[in-house]
Scaffold this motif. Structure first.
Motif, mmCIF file in Angstrom:
data_model
loop_
_atom_site.group_PDB
_atom_site.id
_atom_site.type_symbol
_atom_site.label_atom_id
_atom_site.label_comp_id
_atom_site.label_asym_id
_atom_site.label_seq_id
_atom_site.Cartn_x
_atom_site.Cartn_y
_atom_site.Cartn_z
ATOM 1 N N VAL A 142 74.417 44.384 40.333
ATOM 2 C CA VAL A 142 73.627 44.734 41.519
ATOM 3 C C VAL A 142 72.164 44.363 41.309
ATOM 4 O O VAL A 142 71.507 43.827 42.220
ATOM 5 C CB VAL A 142 73.765 46.241 41.829
ATOM 6 C CG1 VAL A 142 72.816 46.644 42.959
ATOM 7 C CG2 VAL A 142 75.205 46.585 42.192
ATOM 8 N N MET A 143 71.631 44.620 40.109
ATOM 9 C CA MET A 143 70.236 44.277 39.814
ATOM 10 C C MET A 143 70.018 42.774 39.904
ATOM 11 O O MET A 143 68.951 42.311 40.351
ATOM 12 C CB MET A 143 69.843 44.804 38.435
ATOM 13 C CG MET A 143 69.768 46.335 38.362
ATOM 14 S SD MET A 143 69.580 46.957 36.667
ATOM 15 C CE MET A 143 67.946 46.373 36.264
ATOM 16 N N ALA A 144 71.011 41.983 39.509
ATOM 17 C CA ALA A 144 70.902 40.527 39.624
ATOM 18 C C ALA A 144 70.816 40.112 41.087
ATOM 19 O O ALA A 144 70.028 39.223 41.454
ATOM 20 C CB ALA A 144 72.099 39.859 38.949
ATOM 21 N N ASP A 145 71.610 40.784 41.945
ATOM 22 C CA ASP A 145 71.557 40.483 43.379
ATOM 23 C C ASP A 145 70.194 40.870 43.965
ATOM 24 O O ASP A 145 69.637 40.140 44.796
ATOM 25 C CB ASP A 145 72.660 41.243 44.120
ATOM 26 C CG ASP A 145 74.049 40.723 43.777
ATOM 27 O OD1 ASP A 145 74.155 39.565 43.304
ATOM 28 O OD2 ASP A 145 75.026 41.484 43.957
ATOM 29 N N LEU A 146 69.659 42.019 43.529
ATOM 30 C CA LEU A 146 68.346 42.452 44.010
ATOM 31 C C LEU A 146 67.248 41.507 43.530
ATOM 32 O O LEU A 146 66.255 41.274 44.246
ATOM 33 C CB LEU A 146 68.056 43.883 43.541
ATOM 34 C CG LEU A 146 68.946 44.986 44.123
ATOM 35 C CD1 LEU A 146 68.663 46.324 43.433
ATOM 36 C CD2 LEU A 146 68.736 45.122 45.624
ATOM 37 N N THR A 147 67.430 40.960 42.338
ATOM 38 C CA THR A 147 66.470 39.977 41.827
ATOM 39 C C THR A 147 66.525 38.703 42.655
ATOM 40 O O THR A 147 65.491 38.132 43.018
ATOM 41 C CB THR A 147 66.760 39.669 40.348
ATOM 42 O OG1 THR A 147 66.680 40.879 39.574
ATOM 43 C CG2 THR A 147 65.753 38.660 39.796
ATOM 44 N N ASP A 148 67.738 38.257 42.963
ATOM 45 C CA ASP A 148 67.886 37.059 43.795
ATOM 46 C C ASP A 148 67.281 37.262 45.183
ATOM 47 O O ASP A 148 66.798 36.308 45.799
ATOM 48 C CB ASP A 148 69.371 36.690 43.933
ATOM 49 C CG ASP A 148 69.970 36.199 42.622
ATOM 50 O OD1 ASP A 148 69.194 35.784 41.734
ATOM 51 O OD2 ASP A 148 71.210 36.240 42.487
ATOM 52 N N ALA A 149 67.289 38.511 45.656
ATOM 53 C CA ALA A 149 66.739 38.816 46.975
ATOM 54 C C ALA A 149 65.218 38.971 46.938
ATOM 55 O O ALA A 149 64.589 39.220 47.978
ATOM 56 C CB ALA A 149 67.365 40.096 47.521
ATOM 57 N N GLY A 150 64.619 38.821 45.744
ATOM 58 C CA GLY A 150 63.174 38.918 45.625
ATOM 59 C C GLY A 150 62.647 40.332 45.558
ATOM 60 O O GLY A 150 61.446 40.555 45.737
ATOM 61 N N LEU A 151 63.512 41.312 45.299
ATOM 62 C CA LEU A 151 63.095 42.714 45.251
ATOM 63 C C LEU A 151 62.794 43.193 43.833
ATOM 64 O O LEU A 151 62.084 44.187 43.656
ATOM 65 C CB LEU A 151 64.182 43.600 45.867
ATOM 66 C CG LEU A 151 64.549 43.273 47.323
ATOM 67 C CD1 LEU A 151 65.706 44.144 47.786
ATOM 68 C CD2 LEU A 151 63.346 43.451 48.230
ATOM 69 N N LEU A 152 63.354 42.511 42.827
ATOM 70 C CA LEU A 152 63.118 42.851 41.431
ATOM 71 C C LEU A 152 62.735 41.584 40.678
ATOM 72 O O LEU A 152 62.993 40.470 41.134
ATOM 73 C CB LEU A 152 64.368 43.459 40.785
ATOM 74 C CG LEU A 152 64.982 44.709 41.416
ATOM 75 C CD1 LEU A 152 66.234 45.123 40.639
ATOM 76 C CD2 LEU A 152 63.988 45.851 41.474
ATOM 77 N N PHE A 153 62.108 41.793 39.502
ATOM 78 C CA PHE A 153 61.867 40.660 38.605
ATOM 79 C C PHE A 153 61.912 41.159 37.175
ATOM 80 O O PHE A 153 61.782 42.358 36.901
ATOM 81 C CB PHE A 153 60.518 39.994 38.897
ATOM 82 C CG PHE A 153 59.319 40.759 38.403
ATOM 83 C CD1 PHE A 153 58.692 40.407 37.216
ATOM 84 C CD2 PHE A 153 58.807 41.839 39.130
ATOM 85 C CE1 PHE A 153 57.576 41.101 36.772
ATOM 86 C CE2 PHE A 153 57.697 42.540 38.692
ATOM 87 C CZ PHE A 153 57.079 42.170 37.499
ATOM 88 N N SER A 154 62.104 40.214 36.256
ATOM 89 C CA SER A 154 62.156 40.550 34.840
ATOM 90 C C SER A 154 60.890 40.053 34.164
ATOM 91 O O SER A 154 60.622 38.844 34.181
ATOM 92 C CB SER A 154 63.385 39.907 34.182
ATOM 93 O OG SER A 154 63.404 40.188 32.799
ATOM 94 N N PRO A 155 60.071 40.949 33.603
ATOM 95 C CA PRO A 155 58.823 40.511 32.979
ATOM 96 C C PRO A 155 59.045 39.730 31.689
ATOM 97 O O PRO A 155 58.206 38.944 31.289
ATOM 98 C CB PRO A 155 58.089 41.828 32.715
ATOM 99 C CG PRO A 155 59.161 42.856 32.615
ATOM 100 C CD PRO A 155 60.241 42.403 33.558
ATOM 101 N N HIS A 156 60.194 39.946 31.025
ATOM 102 C CA HIS A 156 60.533 39.229 29.796
ATOM 103 C C HIS A 156 62.018 38.885 29.838
ATOM 104 O O HIS A 156 62.796 39.501 30.570
ATOM 105 C CB HIS A 156 60.230 40.066 28.554
ATOM 106 C CG HIS A 156 58.818 40.590 28.516
ATOM 107 N ND1 HIS A 156 57.725 39.772 28.332
ATOM 108 C CD2 HIS A 156 58.337 41.841 28.686
ATOM 109 C CE1 HIS A 156 56.624 40.502 28.368
ATOM 110 N NE2 HIS A 156 56.961 41.765 28.573
#
Length: 355
Positions: free
Chosen positions: A59-73
């Motif tokens: 789910v977090m990967a989908d939210l990242t793809d949607a531009g809602l999350l990002f990974s700082p490292h």
């Protein structure tokens, strides 16, 4: 802006399903509490859904793809983007009301009780900064109300205090230089002359009449008293139209700053706020809102600082006319749920004060 919509309504508005919206809210709340990236294992312990870390990662990967999350490292957890924070504050944020004790504390702190308007607003700004652990700002447009009384008080050393009392009870003070060797009676003469011409006039109207009389040599004042009158009125004549901007708690933005780039961003922010057009822009932002508004990053158009948020509300009088603005500026992880009701209530108190 409407806060606290349900997960179902948010999902319908954003395209997220209930599970994704719940995970996003939990991740953002953890970020607001700690400021740290959040991993799937942490969320699996916090969420009551019984989801496995693997499912949450998906789910977090989908939210990242949607531009809602990002990974700082590469190996770190996730943080919300500004887009993700906007979605959170628009539909997932929950906040409570102030208690009666908190309302009473704010109201009593801001009672003027003979203090000048500037002192009272400074107190309000310090109060906000302390409650939010961020930088607070208060703007009060320059008052153009009627003047009730003017007084000159000798301070010694060729100085005098000019005390201006508005018809609404607000008090403002200025210090002026007085002519050398001036007798105390000159201050009384100058005050009597001005007070005899007030009769409900604003400061602008009073200044215009006095200037006309001085040009026509109709003041019937001696030279020393004329200088005192001119000096006393001049203390207000060169002030800008934007009003008073009071900022407190700048140091709160400098805690835990380790990056020179971040420090430079904050320095540019306060340089920007000191400019007149920034005050007018803040009043414009507040005037276009019926209540508290949240600006994340560069949304306000006031500054382009990423990683910063501004929460602002208008102060309106009983006639609903805007008489100022109140807000805080802080990192994007400020406690929105706590700050919003504090700003909302403080803005209403200040609106009544300036009404």
């Amino acid at each position: 802006m409407t806060f606290g919509r349900s997960i179902e309504l948010l999902g319908a508005a954003s395209g997220l399903n209930s599970r994704s919206a719940t995970i996003l809210r939990e991740l953002v709340e953890h970020y607001l509490e700690t400021g740290d990236p959040v991993g799937s294992r942490t969320l699996s312990h916090r969420l009551p859904l019984g989801l496995s870390p693997a499912t949450i990662r998906s789910v977090m990967a989908d939210l990242t793809d949607a531009g809602l999350l990002f990974s700082p490292h590469t190996s770190a957890g996730r943080l919300p983007t500004e887009k993700g924070l906007r979605l959170f504050v628009d539909g997932l944020l929950q906040f409570g009301n102030l208690s009666d004790e908190e309302r009473e504390s704010i109201s009593s702190t801001l009672e003027m009780r003979g203090r000048s308007l500037e002192d009272t607003l400074t107190e309000a700004s310090s109060l906000l900064s302390g409650l939010s652990q961020a930088a607070s700002l208060i703007i009060a447009p320059k008052s153009e109300g009627a003047i009730k009384h003017i007084e000159f008080v000798a301070l010694g050393g060729n100085r005098a205090l000019v005390v201006l009392v508005g018809a609404d009870g607000q008090v403002e003070n200025r210090v002026i230089e007085t002519p050398a060797g001036m007798p105390p009676s000159t201050l009384t003469e100058a005050a009597n002359y001005l007070n005899a011409r007030l009769t409900g006039r604003t400061l602008v109207e009073l200044r215009s009449r006095v200037n006309d009389e001085m040009e026509a040599d109709q003041t019937q004042l001696d030279q020393l008293a004329t200088e005192v009158v001119a000096s006393g009125l001049a203390t207000w004549s060169n002030e800008g139209r934007g009003g008073t901007l009071i900022i407190r708690g700048q140091g709160n933005l400098l805690t835990d700053i380790t990056e020179i780039e971040r420090l430079s961003t904050i320095q540019r922010l306060f340089e920007r706020l000191e400019k007149q057009d920034a005050m007018l822009r803040l009043l414009e932002l507040a005037e276009n809102s019926d209540g508290v508004r949240i600006f994340i990053g560069s949304e306000s158009g006031l500054f382009g600082a990423s990683g910063m948020s501004m929460v602002v509300a208008p102060a309106r009088n009983e006639a609903r006319r805007i008489v100022g603005a109140i807000g805080v500026i802080g990192p994007t992880r400020i406690n929105y749920g706590r700050i919003i009701p504090v700003i909302d209530y403080t803005a209403r108190v200040i609106g009544q004060m300036l009404g």
